[in-house]
Design a protein around this motif. Sequence first.
Motif, mmCIF file in Angstrom:
data_model
loop_
_atom_site.group_PDB
_atom_site.id
_atom_site.type_symbol
_atom_site.label_atom_id
_atom_site.label_comp_id
_atom_site.label_asym_id
_atom_site.label_seq_id
_atom_site.Cartn_x
_atom_site.Cartn_y
_atom_site.Cartn_z
ATOM 1 N N THR A 182 1.326 -0.889 0.003
ATOM 2 C CA THR A 182 -0.172 0.348 -0.125
ATOM 3 C C THR A 182 0.822 1.550 -0.130
ATOM 4 O O THR A 182 1.036 2.554 -0.537
ATOM 5 N N VAL A 183 1.696 0.975 0.756
ATOM 6 C CA VAL A 183 3.405 2.277 0.975
ATOM 7 C C VAL A 183 3.801 2.677 -0.527
ATOM 8 O O VAL A 183 3.590 3.836 -0.732
ATOM 9 N N VAL A 184 3.670 1.868 -1.431
ATOM 10 C CA VAL A 184 4.297 1.750 -2.815
ATOM 11 C C VAL A 184 3.154 2.456 -3.941
ATOM 12 O O VAL A 184 3.546 2.789 -5.190
ATOM 13 N N GLU A 185 1.649 1.599 -3.793
ATOM 14 C CA GLU A 185 0.868 2.014 -4.515
ATOM 15 C C GLU A 185 0.579 3.614 -4.003
ATOM 16 O O GLU A 185 0.623 4.224 -5.008
ATOM 17 N N ILE B 140 0.661 6.654 -7.155
ATOM 18 C CA ILE B 140 -0.084 7.684 -6.985
ATOM 19 C C ILE B 140 0.405 8.962 -7.029
ATOM 20 O O ILE B 140 -0.337 10.168 -7.671
ATOM 21 N N THR B 141 1.150 9.471 -6.141
ATOM 22 C CA THR B 141 2.088 10.952 -5.864
ATOM 23 C C THR B 141 2.368 11.043 -6.756
ATOM 24 O O THR B 141 2.121 12.302 -7.835
ATOM 25 N N LYS B 142 3.525 10.223 -7.349
ATOM 26 C CA LYS B 142 3.903 10.632 -8.745
ATOM 27 C C LYS B 142 3.369 10.912 -10.190
ATOM 28 O O LYS B 142 3.043 11.423 -10.819
ATOM 29 N N ALA B 143 2.309 9.897 -10.846
ATOM 30 C CA ALA B 143 0.821 9.877 -11.360
ATOM 31 C C ALA B 143 0.492 11.671 -10.917
ATOM 32 O O ALA B 143 0.186 11.956 -12.371
ATOM 33 N N ALA B 144 0.112 11.782 -9.653
ATOM 34 C CA ALA B 144 -0.796 13.304 -9.927
ATOM 35 C C ALA B 144 0.597 14.260 -10.023
ATOM 36 O O ALA B 144 -0.457 15.359 -10.301
ATOM 37 N N THR B 145 1.418 14.230 -9.747
ATOM 38 C CA THR B 145 2.176 15.508 -10.137
ATOM 39 C C THR B 145 2.328 15.167 -11.721
ATOM 40 O O THR B 145 2.880 16.254 -12.427
ATOM 41 N N ASP C 22 1.093 2.006 -13.792
ATOM 42 C CA ASP C 22 1.624 1.228 -12.605
ATOM 43 C C ASP C 22 0.866 0.382 -11.465
ATOM 44 O O ASP C 22 0.788 0.161 -10.363
ATOM 45 N N ASP C 23 -0.225 -0.251 -12.718
ATOM 46 C CA ASP C 23 -1.601 -1.152 -11.551
ATOM 47 C C ASP C 23 -1.986 -0.182 -10.435
ATOM 48 O O ASP C 23 -1.995 -1.124 -9.209
ATOM 49 N N ILE C 24 -2.454 1.311 -10.806
ATOM 50 C CA ILE C 24 -3.166 1.939 -9.311
ATOM 51 C C ILE C 24 -4.043 0.914 -9.767
ATOM 52 O O ILE C 24 -5.124 1.866 -10.280
ATOM 53 N N LYS C 25 -5.168 0.604 -8.093
ATOM 54 C CA LYS C 25 -6.391 -0.041 -8.303
ATOM 55 C C LYS C 25 -6.958 1.375 -7.342
ATOM 56 O O LYS C 25 -8.248 0.865 -7.430
ATOM 57 N N SER C 26 -6.672 1.548 -6.091
ATOM 58 C CA SER C 26 -7.032 2.763 -5.454
ATOM 59 C C SER C 26 -7.894 3.428 -5.583
ATOM 60 O O SER C 26 -8.810 3.710 -4.952
#
Length: 113
Positions: free
Chosen positions: A33-36, A40-45, A67-71
């Motif tokens: 969850t920390v890696v995700e 997410i922070t990188k994708a938002a930036t 990045d396989d973000i599912k949250s």
Amino acid sequence: MNNRQRGISFIGVLFVVGVLAFAGVIAAQAFPTVVEFQSITKAATKAKDGASVTEIRTIFDKAAQVDDIKSITGKDLEVSKEGDKTVVSFAYNKEIHIAGPTFLLIKYAGRSK
């Protein structure tokens, strides 16, 4: 006579090993969850460079696929302006099942840099 033994008993060793094993299992479930969150922070930036809110959300969704973000998805983002800068912020919760009806709740919140 000074024949007192010192040290930890076998029951004490079992207790310490049990506590460390429990902590290790929780850490192993929390680490992804920390890696995700970092992804997410990188994708938002990366997404904050979009020209419109729709474009920002589309850029985020494309990065989320890579990045396989599912949250969260692009529609969960909050886009705002601070001065002349675009700021993309997000917040979400992750639940980690421990045992029975017990869960560990981790609340994540972040914004673009």
